[in-house]
Design a protein around this motif. Structure first.
Motif, mmCIF file in Angstrom:
data_model
loop_
_atom_site.group_PDB
_atom_site.id
_atom_site.type_symbol
_atom_site.label_atom_id
_atom_site.label_comp_id
_atom_site.label_asym_id
_atom_site.label_seq_id
_atom_site.Cartn_x
_atom_site.Cartn_y
_atom_site.Cartn_z
ATOM 1 N N GLN A 18 -23.791 10.709 -39.279
ATOM 2 C CA GLN A 18 -23.360 9.464 -38.632
ATOM 3 C C GLN A 18 -22.921 8.427 -39.649
ATOM 4 O O GLN A 18 -21.967 7.683 -39.413
ATOM 5 C CB GLN A 18 -24.500 8.932 -37.756
ATOM 6 N N THR A 23 -19.396 10.583 -34.680
ATOM 7 C CA THR A 23 -19.676 9.697 -33.544
ATOM 8 C C THR A 23 -20.255 10.422 -32.338
ATOM 9 O O THR A 23 -20.695 9.767 -31.389
ATOM 10 C CB THR A 23 -18.387 8.989 -33.095
ATOM 11 N N ALA A 25 -18.381 12.429 -30.461
ATOM 12 C CA ALA A 25 -17.291 12.700 -29.527
ATOM 13 C C ALA A 25 -17.048 14.197 -29.363
ATOM 14 O O ALA A 25 -16.582 14.644 -28.314
ATOM 15 C CB ALA A 25 -16.015 12.018 -30.015
ATOM 16 N N VAL A 26 -17.359 14.959 -30.411
ATOM 17 C CA VAL A 26 -17.315 16.421 -30.360
ATOM 18 C C VAL A 26 -18.660 16.920 -30.865
ATOM 19 O O VAL A 26 -19.500 16.133 -31.310
ATOM 20 C CB VAL A 26 -16.169 16.992 -31.228
ATOM 21 N N TRP A 31 -17.405 19.035 -35.818
ATOM 22 C CA TRP A 31 -17.042 17.932 -36.705
ATOM 23 C C TRP A 31 -17.276 18.305 -38.165
ATOM 24 O O TRP A 31 -16.454 17.997 -39.042
ATOM 25 C CB TRP A 31 -17.852 16.691 -36.350
ATOM 26 N N HIS A 69 -19.774 22.290 -25.179
ATOM 27 C CA HIS A 69 -18.724 21.509 -25.841
ATOM 28 C C HIS A 69 -17.365 22.203 -25.773
ATOM 29 O O HIS A 69 -16.440 21.857 -26.523
ATOM 30 C CB HIS A 69 -19.096 21.257 -27.303
#
Length: 405
Positions: A18, A23, A25-26, A31, A69
């Motif tokens: 982080q 974030t 989002a995935v 990421w 996901h």
């Protein structure tokens, strides 16, 4: 690389990602693969600080979590690539552990997933990590025995490398599904794990209370991987405010509680690992001190239930349409354990559906090895056995499931 105790694990991955732009989002795994420099930097800092085991960033890379996901048919490949990054970061200076975490699924009556499905979810992840050449496996942040047992069986189906298991629990030592961590330890030890302990949950102070309880049941090294204190929510985000010096202040007490493996979870960074290395310099570990070394280490899904070697059960219960009533009657009786006779795999499946009623040590009475294994696989406690199955079959089932015979 030679392993020496006390052994220092790494610190947090999620909270460190982080800081570097992740974030949510995935998936974290997607990421990381898109931003490999992030995990390389985090883990190289941990190695420089003193970590001798890095967790591959495969925490959420089981099939269930990846599919949530939108990532399908890539479980093994994802895990190979993620573990390869940690091997690159380790550069021969640290071991790499394949990291498996909860599926978020529950067995009946809390959920609708079968135990077979849980094992199937973990198996391609374990296979991918094994193919990547990890040095050991860590099954962490476990909240249910079903996930932990399924992950251990999945790993054992593809590898004979060491397995570490850590649970997370509340201040009373209970998991989300109501299992006391002492029962989890007894069951995991029976399945042959190499170390057991706690991660996440809370800070060192709160974790110490539970580790002292675990020492009385432990026959393997204990693990402490606490958060950097109890999180506080600030502007909608979890903030961890335990600095390295405070984080390591209880290291002497943790050593006395039988902890031989140390690390950090949420909110910790390379500074916390460096402080651990300093605090553990020249330290001597205190071996676990099991309280009942001569008793039989049985357990239900909820509690450990040690028995004398000559303990008796009541009348043997047959699997019939009255199974629930018969089990409830046995729970109300005076006998220290309950015995159930199994004639077929269908009987084993029926018993699995009502195992939540079992509040005493379970003795399985059976003369068929395949039927006994089906029951042991789905029963979430640690069972005893009575019957005429050959020794070589029982020895294998003892190694896999912790069968007591």
């Amino acid at each position: 690389m030679q392993v020496q105790f006390p052994l220092i694990l790494d610190g947090a991955t999620g909270t460190e990602l982080q800081k570097r732009g992740f974030t949510g989002a995935v998936s974290a795994e997607e990421w990381v693969l898109a931003h490999p420099e992030s995990i390389l930097d985090i883990q190289r800092r941990y190695v420089d600080a003193g970590s001798r085991v890095l967790y591959a960033p495969s925490f959420g890379a089981n099939r269930q979590k990846l599919e949530e996901h939108g990532i399908f048919n890539q479980t093994a490949a994802y895990n190979r690539r993620l573990a390869a990054l940690s091997k690159q970061a380790a550069a021969g200076r640290a071991l790499v552990a394949g990291d498996l975490s909860p599926t978020g699924l529950f067995l009946s009556p809390m959920g609708e997933t079968s135990f077979r499905e849980l094992v199937d979810i973990y198996t391609p992840q374990a296979a991918g990590l094994e193919e990547a050449g990890v040095d050991l496996f860590v099954i962490e942040t476990m909240m249910t025995l079903s996930d932990a047992r399924a992950a251990v069986l999945a790993v054992r189906s593809v590898s004979d490398k060491p397995i570490f298991v850590t649970f997370t629990c509340d201040e009373k030592g209970r998991t989300v599904s109501g299992t006391d961590i002492t029962a989890a330890l007894v069951i995991m030890q029976g399945m042959g794990v190499d170390a057991f302990g706690l991660n996440c949950s809370a800070g060192p102070q709160e974790m110490l209370v539970q580790l002292r309880r675990l020492r009385e049941y432990a026959r393997v090294p204990l693990i402490a991987k606490p958060n950097a204190g109890m999180p506080q929510i600030v502007d909608g985000k979890a903030v961890y405010s335990c600095p390295p010096e405070e984080f390591t202040a209880l290291v002497p007490e943790l050593l006395q509680a039988g902890v031989a493996i140390f690390g950090g979870c949420c909110g910790t960074d390379a500074g916390h690992i460096a402080a651990l290395k300093k605090a553990l310099d020249g330290a001597e570990i205190t071996p676990p001190s099991p309280r009942h070394p001569t008793l039989l280490p049985a357990a239900t899904e909820k509690l450990p239930m040690y028995l004398p070697a000559d303990a008796k059960h009541g009348p043997v219960i047959a699997v019939t349409e009255n199974l629930e009533d018969d089990l409830q009657e046995a729970m109300d009786g005076d006998e220290p354990m309950v015995a159930v006779a199994l004639q077929s795999t269908a009987d084993a499946e029926e018993l699995a559906q009502v195992q939540y009623l079992i509040e005493k040590p379970l003795c399985l009475v059976c003369d068929d090895g395949a039927v006994l294994e089906a029951a042991l696989r789905s029963y979430q406690g640690r069972a005893l056995y009575e019957g005429a199955i050959p020794e070589e079959t029982l020895a294998r089932l003892q190694e896999l499931y912790g069968l007591i015979y």
